[in-house]
Design a protein around this motif. Sequence first.
Motif, short mmCIF file in Angstrom:
data_model
loop_
_atom_site.label_atom_id
_atom_site.label_comp_id
_atom_site.label_asym_id
_atom_site.label_seq_id
_atom_site.Cartn_x
_atom_site.Cartn_y
_atom_site.Cartn_z
N CYS A 49 0.81 -1.21 0.00
CA CYS A 49 0.00 0.00 0.00
C CYS A 49 0.85 1.27 0.00
O CYS A 49 0.36 2.35 -0.32
CB CYS A 49 -0.92 0.03 1.22
SG CYS A 49 -2.22 -1.19 1.14
N ARG A 100 -8.96 0.65 1.08
CA ARG A 100 -8.14 0.15 2.19
C ARG A 100 -8.96 -0.53 3.28
O ARG A 100 -8.48 -1.41 3.97
CB ARG A 100 -7.32 1.28 2.78
CG ARG A 100 -6.13 1.55 1.89
CD ARG A 100 -5.13 2.45 2.54
NE ARG A 100 -4.08 2.73 1.57
CZ ARG A 100 -3.13 3.59 1.79
NH1 ARG A 100 -3.09 4.29 2.91
NH2 ARG A 100 -2.20 3.77 0.89
N ARG A 101 -10.22 -0.09 3.44
CA ARG A 101 -11.01 -0.74 4.48
C ARG A 101 -11.43 -2.16 4.07
O ARG A 101 -11.95 -2.92 4.86
CB ARG A 101 -12.23 0.12 4.85
CG ARG A 101 -13.18 0.35 3.71
CD ARG A 101 -14.28 1.34 4.05
NE ARG A 101 -14.92 1.80 2.84
CZ ARG A 101 -15.81 1.07 2.16
NH1 ARG A 101 -16.14 -0.13 2.58
NH2 ARG A 101 -16.35 1.55 1.07
N ALA A 154 -4.92 -2.82 8.02
CA ALA A 154 -5.73 -1.61 7.80
C ALA A 154 -5.57 -0.63 8.96
O ALA A 154 -5.41 0.58 8.76
CB ALA A 154 -7.19 -2.00 7.61
N ILE A 155 -5.61 -1.17 10.17
CA ILE A 155 -5.44 -0.31 11.35
C ILE A 155 -4.07 0.36 11.33
O ILE A 155 -3.92 1.56 11.54
CB ILE A 155 -5.63 -1.13 12.65
CG1 ILE A 155 -7.09 -1.59 12.77
CG2 ILE A 155 -5.21 -0.33 13.89
CD1 ILE A 155 -7.32 -2.65 13.82
N LEU A 157 -2.22 0.99 8.81
CA LEU A 157 -2.18 2.01 7.76
C LEU A 157 -2.85 3.30 8.22
O LEU A 157 -2.30 4.39 8.04
CB LEU A 157 -2.86 1.49 6.48
CG LEU A 157 -1.98 0.65 5.57
CD1 LEU A 157 -2.83 -0.10 4.55
CD2 LEU A 157 -0.95 1.52 4.85
N SER A 158 -4.04 3.18 8.82
CA SER A 158 -4.77 4.39 9.20
C SER A 158 -4.04 5.13 10.31
O SER A 158 -4.05 6.36 10.36
CB SER A 158 -6.20 4.04 9.61
OG SER A 158 -6.17 3.30 10.80
N HIS A 159 -3.38 4.39 11.21
CA HIS A 159 -2.65 5.05 12.30
C HIS A 159 -1.38 5.71 11.84
O HIS A 159 -0.88 6.62 12.48
CB HIS A 159 -2.35 4.04 13.42
CG HIS A 159 -3.50 3.83 14.32
ND1 HIS A 159 -3.64 4.50 15.51
CD2 HIS A 159 -4.61 3.06 14.20
CE1 HIS A 159 -4.77 4.12 16.09
NE2 HIS A 159 -5.38 3.25 15.31
N ASN A 161 -1.03 7.18 8.96
CA ASN A 161 -1.32 8.12 7.86
C ASN A 161 -0.46 9.39 7.91
O ASN A 161 0.12 9.79 6.92
CB ASN A 161 -2.79 8.52 7.89
CG ASN A 161 -3.57 7.79 6.81
OD1 ASN A 161 -2.95 7.17 5.94
ND2 ASN A 161 -4.88 7.84 6.86
#
Lengths: 173, 330, 123
Positions: A49, A100-101, A154-155, A157-159, A161
């Motif tokens: 990603c 991504r989710r 996913a978590i 990645l979002s953290h 960002n």
Amino acid sequence: MKTKKLVFMAILLSLSLAIYVLEAQIPPILPIPGFKLGLANVITLFALCTLKKSEAFVILVMRIILGSVFSGGMSAFLYSISGGILCFMTEAPIIVKFPRRQLWIISVLGAAAHNAGQVATAFLITKTPYIIWYIIPLTAVSVITGIFVGMIAAILLSHSNGILKKLTKDIDA
Amino acid sequence: MKKIIFTLTIMLFLSSCSPINSAKDKISADFYAMDTPMVLTAYGDNAKPAIKAIKTEIIDLDKKFDRKNEDGELYNFNINGKVLVSDDLADIIAKSVEISDLTGGAFDITVSAIMDLWGFYDQNYTVPDDALIQKKLEKTGYKHITLDGNLLTAISMLDLGGIAKGYASDRAMKILKSYGVSSAILSLGGNILAYGTRPGGGYWNVGIEDPVQTDKVIATVEVSDKFVVTSGTYQRFFEKDGVFYHHIIDPKTGYPADNGLTSVSVIADSGTLADGLSTGLFVMGLEKAKEYLMAHPEIGAVFIDRDSTVYYTPNLSGVLKTDAKKTALF
Amino acid sequence: MRAKIFTVIFAAVLIVCGAASLYIMKHKTPASIVLIKSDGKVVRRIDLKAVTRPYEFEVKAEYGYNRIYIDGDGIRITDADCPDKICIRHGVLKSNFSPIVCLPHKLTVIFENADGNIDAVTD
């Protein structure tokens, strides 16, 4: 290649290696040959990603080579590399097509492909056709572990960002 | 969406019907008779009574044909040399003599007198004095056996060890037929009767033991309604002063048949013939056996020599499988 | 929508494979001759029916050993120096749907009839 990118890749490699070696120390929950959580795939997904496919591939292969050196040896290498490459070949082409989710979908497909590669190699090495039957419980389990691993990715990645935005600016430059 | 669910439901159903035969109707018996383990397996409706009848028959024949059994017929004959025998004993001896004629004396039930000299009877292995062998040779030979109706006469003692299992397997086949069994596989100490088809249909797969690594199979043959019997040097042998002596004695020389072969398997429609021929063809050696087999195209045979090369009759070319070096015999 | 389709597919795969796994776990292969294969080659062939007394032995391979134990219950691996010990936790060999496997040592334990489909051996 920029130094920052090199460092970023090295961090991902060492992270995945640490996860891989750590996971090898935990006795598997189920006594099925080839069964494992596949936590190191979190990093492969993360790398896919954030980096180029070829770069993610390098991290994966390096992790498998080094992981086999640290724990497992030659036969472990053969199982891991065949599973890992098949997993990568499944995940890499479709990852851009999913938001991504929905990373868990990619992860499940990747985990199933990993098992298929591993079982096929085990069949070739042991020359015992009946080993193929293990694909059934392994596939069932890969649905669960795949969702789990995909969600962690996913978590993660979002953290990350914020950090990633800063990094990508430099990395892409 | 509905299609997906439909397909998956079908898959679920299919996966619950396992392709593997549950073998619930499988009946097996294993016991010890004729100095060897017997494993009988039959499938289907009448399997149980058929297996029971075969077991009874084998034990009954063993009593009659065992030269060690003091209450047995053959024991009695070997002491007296001239006895009125039962139909069973008369029949097996007549058939043995027939096979002796067919093989030009390479198979011979009187050879046991010489095998005893070598110690194969009581496992007191020794290399006998040549003069002793020559003396014994004069008093052996199937030509000395006469059967007048049921009156049996011979100048030497007889041992049916090389034919009794094959004969018993012929009887077993008759019993399976009379009970209408469609599927059975019997092993009478390595003498195989592959009867009918496998429970799921198709040919039986009979393995031929590897003479070198005897826990392995060197080749397999696909057969149905056939008897498969093997004679091999590895079955009984001893070593003395670095020389290897095995139990397949050439009735003409009195010495172990030393012709480079290690095992001969015969695939035939008769168990008695297959049993006798496996020994006979072994003694004849590859070249003479080849002549015999060319004249008898209904017999299948597999030869293995010291280099583990597999020679086979051309009638087996479609059914013989092996990873070893293989050559058609003609 | 796409997520829903995958949810259904994955759920179905989970149910089908899960149910099949349960079947596999319960299945018993009706055979008594077991083969121990190391690195693709048969190293031992044992008739479990012929076992009168429990015994054990070791199979050594390039990467380590597996100690194999045989008794009236069947054949199992009791000790090995592989990292995961899955072969030990597998327990007694019951079925060829679930052969005993030690992947690191390239070792498998299976019933004979499944391997090459041989019905009987002439010797």
